[in-house]
Design a protein around this motif. Structure first.
Motif, short mmCIF file in Angstrom:
data_model
loop_
_atom_site.label_atom_id
_atom_site.label_comp_id
_atom_site.label_asym_id
_atom_site.label_seq_id
_atom_site.Cartn_x
_atom_site.Cartn_y
_atom_site.Cartn_z
N THR A 97 0.98 -1.02 -0.09
CA THR A 97 0.14 -0.02 -0.03
C THR A 97 0.90 1.30 -0.13
O THR A 97 1.50 1.54 1.08
N PRO A 98 1.06 2.05 -0.99
CA PRO A 98 1.84 3.11 -1.21
C PRO A 98 1.07 4.42 -0.52
O PRO A 98 -0.06 4.46 -0.63
N TYR A 99 1.92 5.12 0.04
CA TYR A 99 1.49 6.44 0.64
C TYR A 99 1.85 7.73 -0.20
O TYR A 99 1.33 8.55 0.25
N VAL A 100 2.77 7.55 -1.08
CA VAL A 100 3.37 8.43 -1.80
C VAL A 100 3.34 8.17 -3.29
O VAL A 100 2.99 6.96 -3.77
N GLN A 101 3.94 9.11 -4.19
CA GLN A 101 3.97 8.75 -5.62
C GLN A 101 5.13 9.47 -6.10
O GLN A 101 5.76 10.39 -5.39
N THR A 102 5.43 9.31 -7.32
CA THR A 102 6.61 9.83 -7.92
C THR A 102 6.48 11.05 -7.95
O THR A 102 5.44 11.82 -8.34
N GLY A 103 7.56 11.85 -7.33
CA GLY A 103 7.64 13.45 -7.44
C GLY A 103 7.28 13.70 -6.36
O GLY A 103 7.37 15.25 -5.83
N ASP A 104 6.83 13.28 -5.35
CA ASP A 104 6.32 13.79 -3.92
C ASP A 104 7.70 13.92 -3.18
O ASP A 104 8.72 13.40 -3.11
N GLN A 105 7.61 15.15 -2.11
CA GLN A 105 8.67 15.49 -1.54
C GLN A 105 8.23 14.70 -0.26
O GLN A 105 7.09 14.59 0.19
N VAL A 106 9.46 14.37 0.43
CA VAL A 106 9.15 13.62 1.67
C VAL A 106 10.13 14.28 2.75
O VAL A 106 11.21 14.71 2.47
N LYS A 107 9.72 13.90 4.02
CA LYS A 107 10.59 14.28 5.25
C LYS A 107 10.88 12.97 5.97
O LYS A 107 10.39 12.07 5.92
N ALA A 108 12.14 12.91 6.50
CA ALA A 108 12.72 11.50 7.30
C ALA A 108 11.41 11.32 8.28
O ALA A 108 10.94 12.14 9.06
#
Length: 163
Positions: A97-108
């Motif tokens: 189950t993904p929570y992100v997609q290509t191109g998303d900014q993420v924080k540690a």
């Protein structure tokens, strides 16, 4: 007067454990692409929980359509591939189950992908998760800083000094 020859301080990157479990040398991964470091150097973690978190601040460079693997790039330019389990592409997304997609900014510490360890095991897929540095040209020094049990989003596993 200012110093024109002031030495630039080298950037350092701390990578947190992306999954909770036990750190394993990459050479022990039961797939030669990973164990022989054909796709990059790094470590592996034998997960005890099915949640993948961002190991640093950065961007999702690529989320594989089956959600079994993700490529990230840190704010400092470190490229990382995390491959959940071995031969898990054959599950065609089942159990992921993904929570992100290509191109998303993420924080540690951000949630990236949840995965069902039971689904992987029932399909005969080893759950060991390789974490690979895919472009070492920006890295001057790499130190694996963890051994044994690690907690996702809390424990540093690799410390990098960049060129």
């Amino acid at each position: 007067m200012f110093n024109l020859f002031k030495k630039k301080r080298k950037e350092e990157v701390s990578m947190l454990a992306p999954v909770t479990g036990t750190v394993v040398p990459l050479e022990q991964v039961p797939d030669p692409v990973f164990s022989q470091k054909m796709a990059g150097d790094g470590i592996a973690i034998q997960p005890s929980e099915g949640l993948l978190l961002a190991p640093f601040n950065g961007k999702v460079a690529h989320l594989f359509h089956t959600s079994h693997a993700i490529s990230l790039i840190s704010e400092a330019g470190v490229e990382l591939l995390i491959h959940i389990g071995i031969d898990t592409v054959k599950l065609d997304g089942k159990g992921f189950t993904p929570y992100v997609q290509t191109g998303d900014q993420v924080k540690a510490g951000d949630k990236l992908i949840a995965f069902d360890l039971n689904v992987l095991q029932e399909a005969g897929c080893p759950t060991i998760t390789p974490i690979l540095l895919t472009d070492e040209t920006v890295i001057e020094q790499k130190n694996v800083t963890a051994a044994g049990a690690v907690t996702a989003g809390k424990d540093e596993v690799i410390h990098l000094t960049l060129k």
